[in-house]
Design a protein around this motif. Structure first.
Motif, mmCIF file in Angstrom:
data_model
loop_
_atom_site.group_PDB
_atom_site.id
_atom_site.type_symbol
_atom_site.label_atom_id
_atom_site.label_comp_id
_atom_site.label_asym_id
_atom_site.label_seq_id
_atom_site.Cartn_x
_atom_site.Cartn_y
_atom_site.Cartn_z
ATOM 1 N N THR A 9 5.866 7.188 -3.693
ATOM 2 C CA THR A 9 6.649 8.173 -2.953
ATOM 3 C C THR A 9 7.969 7.577 -2.474
ATOM 4 N N THR A 56 1.888 4.317 -3.503
ATOM 5 C CA THR A 56 1.797 5.785 -3.526
ATOM 6 C C THR A 56 2.847 6.397 -4.438
ATOM 7 N N SER A 70 0.836 -1.204 0.000
ATOM 8 C CA SER A 70 0.000 0.000 0.000
ATOM 9 C C SER A 70 0.867 1.248 0.000
ATOM 10 N N SER A 71 1.923 1.226 0.790
ATOM 11 C CA SER A 71 2.834 2.369 0.835
ATOM 12 C C SER A 71 3.558 2.540 -0.485
#
Length: 221
Positions: free
Chosen positions: A187, A185, A181-182
């Protein structure tokens, strides 16, 4: 997985001799039909995976001078297989796996660990032998893997259609839902979480960030 020092050693000229039996045959499998497409890449069927790979892996345009020419692949050669592997990944996940493969294989010049020459360690993301064995078992079944030496198991998964799917396999089978999930992103925090909490390495190392930064640009993250 703890392979963070491999590329540094390779690039600094400390590569050891190839372990016997760890190289693959020079014959490569036929490329998937969708040679330069990846729906996961965020641009539908028109995404140019080869161009993205060249942008992320600066020396992937040629295999001239490669230490092991039978292992080296150019961006054009690898792109169809990478695109196929990315079909089940998000755009950012695909970008991260390409960045990882570029780093660990030194822009796809190696399919096995040359320093310190650990038998059975390899694939484009330089998986440790236990993961290589698990990957081969998932692909071919336990009977195909049983009794084989680490290098012989590695040889099962270094043909291109498996070699360039290994990073996606590791992500989808070994990373937690929170890490994925991270990472989705796109990022730096997601990249660091992927490295630290799934790969077991420091994602803030300058060489790792350099590949990731190029991947973000190539995949429009």
């Amino acid at each position: 997985m703890r392979t963070q020092y491999l590329s540094v050693l390779l690039l600094s000229g400390l590569a050891a001799a190839c372990p016997k039996g760890s190289r693959q045959a020079t014959t490569t499998a036929a490329a998937p039909a969708a040679t330069t497409t990846a729906a996961a890449a965020g641009a539908g069927s028109t995404f140019d995976m080869a161009a993205a790979v060249r942008a992320i892996m600066p020396s992937s345009g040629s295999c001239a001078g490669a230490q092991f020419p039978d292992e080296c692949r150019t961006a054009d050669q690898a792109a169809p297989f990478i695109a196929k592997a990315c079909e089940s990944l998000s755009t950012a996940e695909c970008a991260a796996t390409v960045a990882l493969m570029g780093l660990e294989s030194v822009d796809m010049k190696f399919k096995h660990n040359v320093s310190p020459g650990r038998p059975g360690q390899g694939t484009a993301n330089m998986m440790m032998p236990n993961f290589v064995s698990e990957y081969a078992t998932d692909l071919f079944g336990a009977a195909k893997v049983a009794g084989k030496s680490p290098n012989d198991v590695l040889a099962l998964v270094t043909p291109d259609e498996y070699n360039f799917g290994s990073a996606a396999w590791f992500l989808t089978t070994k990373c937690t839902a929170d890490v994925r999930s991270s990472l989705k992103t796109g990022t730096d925090a997601g990249w660091i979480a992927y490295n630290s909490n799934c790969l077991g390495v420091d994602g803030t190392l300058s060489e790792r960030l350099a590949y990731w930064n190029r991947a973000k640009t190539a995949f429009n993250l």
